[in-house]
Design an enzyme around this catalytic site. Sequence first.
Site, PDB file in Angstrom:
ATOM      1  N   GLU A 265       0.828  -1.211   0.000  1.00 35.14           N
ATOM      2  CA  GLU A 265       0.000   0.000   0.000  1.00 35.14           C
ATOM      3  C   GLU A 265       0.862   1.261   0.000  1.00 35.14           C
ATOM      4  OE1 GLU A 265      -2.949  -0.462  -0.815  1.00 35.14           O
ATOM      5  OE2 GLU A 265      -3.110  -2.606  -0.342  1.00 35.14           O
ATOM      6  N   HIS A 268       1.661   2.097  -3.525  1.00 36.33           N
ATOM      7  CA  HIS A 268       0.563   2.847  -4.145  1.00 36.33           C
ATOM      8  C   HIS A 268       0.616   4.312  -3.679  1.00 36.33           C
ATOM      9  CE1 HIS A 268      -1.687  -0.304  -6.154  1.00 36.33           C
ATOM     10  NE2 HIS A 268      -1.843  -1.017  -5.057  1.00 36.33           N
TER      11      HIS A 268
HETATM   12 ZN    ZN Z   1      -2.562  -3.040  -5.089  1.00 35.73          ZN
END
Ligand code: ZN
Length: 500
Positions: A265, A268
């Site tokens: 994450e 991202h």
């Molecule tokens: Zn992902």
Amino acid sequence: MIESLERFKERVNRISRLGQIAALAGWDQQTYMPTGAAEARGEQMAVISEVIHELSVSDEMGALLGAAESDTAGLDEDTDEVRMLRVARRGFDLARKLPASLVADMSRHQSVAMGAWQEARSTNDFSKFAPALQITIDQVRESAGYLGYTNHIYDALIDQYEMGSSQAEIAAMYSDLTPHLVKLAAAIRAAAQVDDAAIHGDFPIATQKETTLKIVQALGYDLTRGRQDEAAHPFCTSFSRNDVRITTRYNAMFMQQALYASLHEAGHAMYEQGIPERFAGTPLSGAASLGIHESQSRLWENQVGRSRAFANYVFPILQTAYPETLSSSSPEAYYKAINRVESSLIRVEADEVTYNLHVALRFELECALLTGDLSIADLPEAWNARMKEYLGIEPPTNSVGVLQDVHWSIGLIGYFPTYTVGNLVSAQLWKTIREAIPDIDSNVESGNFAPLLGWLNKNVHSYGSKYLPGELVVKATGEPLKPAYYVEYLNAKYGEIYGL
Ligand code: ZN
């Protein structure tokens, strides 16, 4: 200054702020919201998305967009302005293609289908989901007809998530990739399994919270513009480049779950944090595509996080955090443990070698359902046959087979291949990065992640959604996407680990 363009940007900016507020409500729903608020929150979010949709497809918006397009007609093709209007035009036209009644039918059916799926999964009874899935497939077929395609019905669907891609391109990607993965997975099954005792044991959750946060911060995730919370299904969400939040989930006996969800994450999130300020509130403020987004999370999770250099970096940190559990282990034992490959039933738990086989089978089944080559009634059997062919195992129940993913219940069809695109892009970027930063391994080993993040900022993040994903891959790596780099990466890494 082009006045019509400024007026258009001002309007888009207002709509994008509404979207950010909706995202904040969604974040709260998955983190802190009391369960009793579910119904009211659902209604709040429905209203806000309706308002956003109406504003986005209004005739007035069309007029603003048209005026900005004609006033910028003479500008260079590669300017932010021209690219921005192209992205906006695409979104506007797509949103206007679907009749409001179909959109409403689909969203109404979604909650019914999701309920049926949950019931079917918990009782291991596919027949309880089959009628709802049939309606979903029919609706998706109808929507593809409105969206339009020339060759394959899947083209209209994949193009929504991976702009410029097509069924033929995705099918070619898998026919290149899948045989290599099947072969490698089979060779690993035949080899002696590695010991993963190093990552099982007692890992107090309070320590995990502190440690995962410290590690993602070291990678370059800026906590003055982000935070980490807990969620059942980890995700990253962005309310602006200055507020990009991640979530993770903890397992007191298996620390890897939280650590690698956090790395993923944070990958991202660093993408979102790295999109330039000048794109804020414009159609270029997003990612190039879902596949490119996933390439960023996978690169930090896998190419970095599952490398030997990272094991050497992170193991001493973990050993200090969990002295009793990890006292007799070593960076090398840790490296092998986090790279254990095992044919398993569940996609989200799969390793780097087998993961894309899970996705390949979903893509093939989606295509067959849409073209009518496969009936819903035959779906579980087709699923199990492919599991056997690709992974050498067969699901004992449909709950851990065809019913495992939420995607089809919420009408997300044409989406799965973006996961594979992300994995392939991450490997191709990694190959380019290793050439551009020759001492990348010693950088990672010493916890110096700035050169890597700087490279990604410059070559990927700084473009926002200015380029199509295919164009961005060429810009960043010098050539179109090739599965060969992922295959080479896996063969080298796992050949060594498993002595193949
Ligand atoms: Zn992902």
